[in-house]
Design a protein around this motif. Structure first.
Motif, PDB file in Angstrom:
ATOM      1  N   THR A 227      90.292  38.410  85.063  1.00 13.40           N
ATOM      2  CA  THR A 227      89.370  37.289  85.227  1.00 13.40           C
ATOM      3  C   THR A 227      87.953  37.816  85.436  1.00 13.40           C
ATOM      4  OG1 THR A 227      89.681  37.190  87.632  1.00 13.40           O
ATOM      5  CG2 THR A 227      91.188  35.884  86.261  1.00 13.40           C
ATOM      6  N   LYS A 228      86.981  36.940  85.323  1.00 10.12           N
ATOM      7  CA  LYS A 228      85.583  37.359  85.372  1.00 10.12           C
ATOM      8  C   LYS A 228      85.213  37.998  86.708  1.00 10.12           C
ATOM      9  CE  LYS A 228      80.882  35.727  84.433  1.00 10.12           C
ATOM     10  NZ  LYS A 228      80.052  34.637  83.902  1.00 10.12           N
ATOM     11  N   TYR A 229      85.657  37.407  87.794  1.00  9.12           N
ATOM     12  CA  TYR A 229      85.243  37.885  89.115  1.00  9.12           C
ATOM     13  C   TYR A 229      86.367  38.574  89.894  1.00  9.12           C
ATOM     14  CZ  TYR A 229      81.136  34.919  88.373  1.00  9.12           C
ATOM     15  OH  TYR A 229      79.984  34.346  87.862  1.00  9.12           O
ATOM     16  N   GLY A 230      87.569  38.564  89.378  1.00 10.50           N
ATOM     17  CA  GLY A 230      88.712  39.053  90.149  1.00 10.50           C
ATOM     18  C   GLY A 230      89.008  40.524  89.985  1.00 10.50           C
ATOM     19  N   PHE A 231      88.056  41.382  90.381  1.00  9.11           N
ATOM     20  CA  PHE A 231      88.295  42.832  90.355  1.00  9.11           C
ATOM     21  C   PHE A 231      87.512  43.467  91.496  1.00  9.11           C
ATOM     22  CE2 PHE A 231      84.589  41.927  87.838  1.00  9.11           C
ATOM     23  CZ  PHE A 231      83.720  42.986  87.986  1.00  9.11           C
ATOM     24  N   THR A 232      88.088  44.506  92.091  1.00  9.52           N
ATOM     25  CA  THR A 232      87.439  45.093  93.264  1.00  9.52           C
ATOM     26  C   THR A 232      86.147  45.820  92.907  1.00  9.52           C
ATOM     27  OG1 THR A 232      88.952  46.993  93.079  1.00  9.52           O
ATOM     28  CG2 THR A 232      89.513  45.290  94.681  1.00  9.52           C
ATOM     29  N   GLY A 233      85.979  46.195  91.642  1.00 10.91           N
ATOM     30  CA  GLY A 233      84.748  46.852  91.224  1.00 10.91           C
ATOM     31  C   GLY A 233      83.535  45.953  91.279  1.00 10.91           C
ATOM     32  N   ILE A 234      83.750  44.678  91.563  1.00  6.98           N
ATOM     33  CA  ILE A 234      82.612  43.766  91.695  1.00  6.98           C
ATOM     34  C   ILE A 234      81.726  44.164  92.880  1.00  6.98           C
ATOM     35  CG2 ILE A 234      83.557  41.998  93.266  1.00  6.98           C
ATOM     36  CD1 ILE A 234      82.523  39.925  91.087  1.00  6.98           C
ATOM     37  N   HIS A 270      82.923  44.220  80.363  1.00  4.72           N
ATOM     38  CA  HIS A 270      82.562  42.918  80.946  1.00  4.72           C
ATOM     39  C   HIS A 270      82.404  43.036  82.456  1.00  4.72           C
ATOM     40  CE1 HIS A 270      86.441  41.281  82.800  1.00  4.72           C
ATOM     41  NE2 HIS A 270      86.813  42.447  82.304  1.00  4.72           N
ATOM     42  N   HIS A 271      83.066  44.018  83.072  1.00  8.78           N
ATOM     43  CA  HIS A 271      82.879  44.256  84.508  1.00  8.78           C
ATOM     44  C   HIS A 271      81.419  44.592  84.805  1.00  8.78           C
ATOM     45  CE1 HIS A 271      87.344  45.316  85.617  1.00  8.78           C
ATOM     46  NE2 HIS A 271      87.166  44.050  85.304  1.00  8.78           N
ATOM     47  N   THR A 272      80.862  45.514  84.032  1.00  5.66           N
ATOM     48  CA  THR A 272      79.469  45.914  84.237  1.00  5.66           C
ATOM     49  C   THR A 272      78.519  44.748  83.991  1.00  5.66           C
ATOM     50  OG1 THR A 272      79.920  48.231  83.653  1.00  5.66           O
ATOM     51  CG2 THR A 272      77.643  47.475  83.453  1.00  5.66           C
ATOM     52  N   ILE A 273      78.761  43.999  82.939  1.00  2.47           N
ATOM     53  CA  ILE A 273      77.899  42.861  82.622  1.00  2.47           C
ATOM     54  C   ILE A 273      77.940  41.822  83.742  1.00  2.47           C
ATOM     55  CG2 ILE A 273      77.578  40.910  81.050  1.00  2.47           C
ATOM     56  CD1 ILE A 273      78.516  42.800  78.788  1.00  2.47           C
ATOM     57  N   THR A 274      79.131  41.539  84.268  1.00  2.00           N
ATOM     58  CA  THR A 274      79.260  40.579  85.365  1.00  2.00           C
ATOM     59  C   THR A 274      78.514  41.058  86.600  1.00  2.00           C
ATOM     60  OG1 THR A 274      81.385  39.758  84.573  1.00  2.00           O
ATOM     61  CG2 THR A 274      80.875  39.397  86.902  1.00  2.00           C
ATOM     62  N   VAL A 275      78.696  42.320  86.936  1.00  2.00           N
ATOM     63  CA  VAL A 275      78.046  42.885  88.123  1.00  2.00           C
ATOM     64  C   VAL A 275      76.532  42.788  88.014  1.00  2.00           C
ATOM     65  CG1 VAL A 275      77.510  45.090  89.241  1.00  2.00           C
ATOM     66  CG2 VAL A 275      79.890  44.437  88.882  1.00  2.00           C
TER      67      VAL A 275
END
Length: 363
Positions: A227-234, A270-275
């Motif tokens: 999911t867009k926000y569901g990762f600890t790397g946020i 997408h993790h980097t883009i979201t962050v």
């Protein structure tokens, strides 16, 4: 819920800095099954052949990313064990495994006065990664560019593994001089210095360690849900904000790959883009590694489409010297099982961050 089994130690595989890897014979319903397990000596005491142990077998049973290890919850051959009186801050609080730490914020800690004297990080470069595997190339970049002269502190957050001793890489990087000191923050523990949160962890790196460059990543492992926000790397975005609040210079490692089989991680993840577009509400520097022109064009289109350059500074930097430094030091690194040659852009990005960080050091 925890899946618990009893076992008997049949073999000692390896002992290293607070960790013993063992083989155990599972008792009960799985009688005779031999499995690998990890014993944290500083939590459950030393372990010997034929010891009876209680095991948390949940992750292996669920086929999760535990490396195929069970974890020793208790050594049944140890009836009592005392702790020293120094330190009062508990991590893993209110769990059966809560562990006492001597945090830098405590009044009796020699670092307390340095923490209280803090006023500003004075633009100290802080490299912020999203995965533990970014640590080695980032540190190598710093040491390669500075010819080993700059002092590097590693801050491990609690987004992945909590015991620092779980990381073989940290032990190797310290032994080979790529990391000068470690700090564990939040519920992560086992560093040279303990801190209650990322803010005092950063302050300790600046004041107590006297680091020229600071690297922050979670420990081994990451939680992701697709999911867009569901990762600890946020947490990468929140750490960028913390560095700015303390007046440091944040440098964010972008997650880049052209071999990850998942489309959402192709090119810049997408993790980097979201962050960088949703979480980091303060500016940072983003090193883009020198790449093949076609790959570079692909990533540039992603960056422009995301709007990242409007809020952050994107700088191209050659990360190759960092990778050469790792090879010279005979340090083997992987991410998701992939080597530097297999996922070159991923490691180049982290190496570029380390090299770029040296340009911001104020002497």
């Amino acid at each position: 819920m925890i899946r618990i089994r009893q076992g008997k130690v049949t073999e000692i595989l390896e002992r290293r800095r607070g960790v013993t890897e063992i083989k155990v014979e599972i008792q009960g319903a799985n009688e005779g099954e031999i499995a690998k397990a990890i014993n944290y000596d500083f939590l459950t005491g030393p372990v010997q052949l034929d010891d009876e142990v209680s095991l948390n077998t949940t992750a292996v049973h669920k086929r999760l990313g535990s490396g195929g290890y069970h974890y020793v919850m208790a050594n049944l051959n140890i009836k009592e064990r005392d702790v020293d009186e120094i330190g009062h801050i508990m991590k893993l609080r209110y769990t059966p495994m809560q562990v006492k730490c001597f945090s830098v914020e405590e009044e009796l800690n020699p670092s307390r006065a340095k923490i209280e004297d803090f006023t500003s990080m004075k633009k100290t470069p802080v490299i912020v990664g999203a995965l533990h595997s970014m640590l080695a190339p980032a540190a190598a970049g710093v040491k390669a560019a500075s010819r080993g002269k700059l002092r590097v502190a590693y801050i491990m957050t609690d987004g992945g593994a909590l015991p620092l001793q779980m990381s073989r890489m940290v032990a190797e990087l310290k032994d080979k001089g790529l990391i000068d000191a470690t700090i564990t923050v939040g519920h992560a523990f086992g560093g040279d210095f303990e801190a209650v949160n990322i803010y005092t962890g950063l302050i300790a790196a600046k004041q107590a360690v006297k680091a020229d460059v600071i690297i922050v990543t979670m420990g081994p492992g990451i939680v992701g849900t697709g999911t867009k926000y569901g990762f600890t790397g946020i947490e990468q975005g929140e750490i960028i904000n913390a560095v700015n609040i303390l007046e440091g210079k944040p440098i964010a490692i972008p997650r880049i790959s052209f071999v990850d089989p998942r489309d959402r991680h192709l090119g810049i993840s997408h993790h980097t883009i979201t962050v960088l577009t949703k979480i980091a509400i303060t500016p940072c520097v983003i090193p883009m590694p020198t790449m093949d022109p076609i790959k570079e064009q692909f990533v540039n289109k992603q960056i422009i489409k995301s709007g990242i350059p409007f809020d952050h500074e994107v700088i191209v930097e050659d990360g190759a010297p960092a990778l050469r430094y790792l090879i010279e030091k005979d340090i083997v690194v992987t991410t998701m099982g992939r080597t530097m040659s297999q996922d070159r852009e991923y490691f180049l990005a982290a190496g570029a961050a380390g090299i770029l960080a040296t340009r911001y050091v104020v002497y």
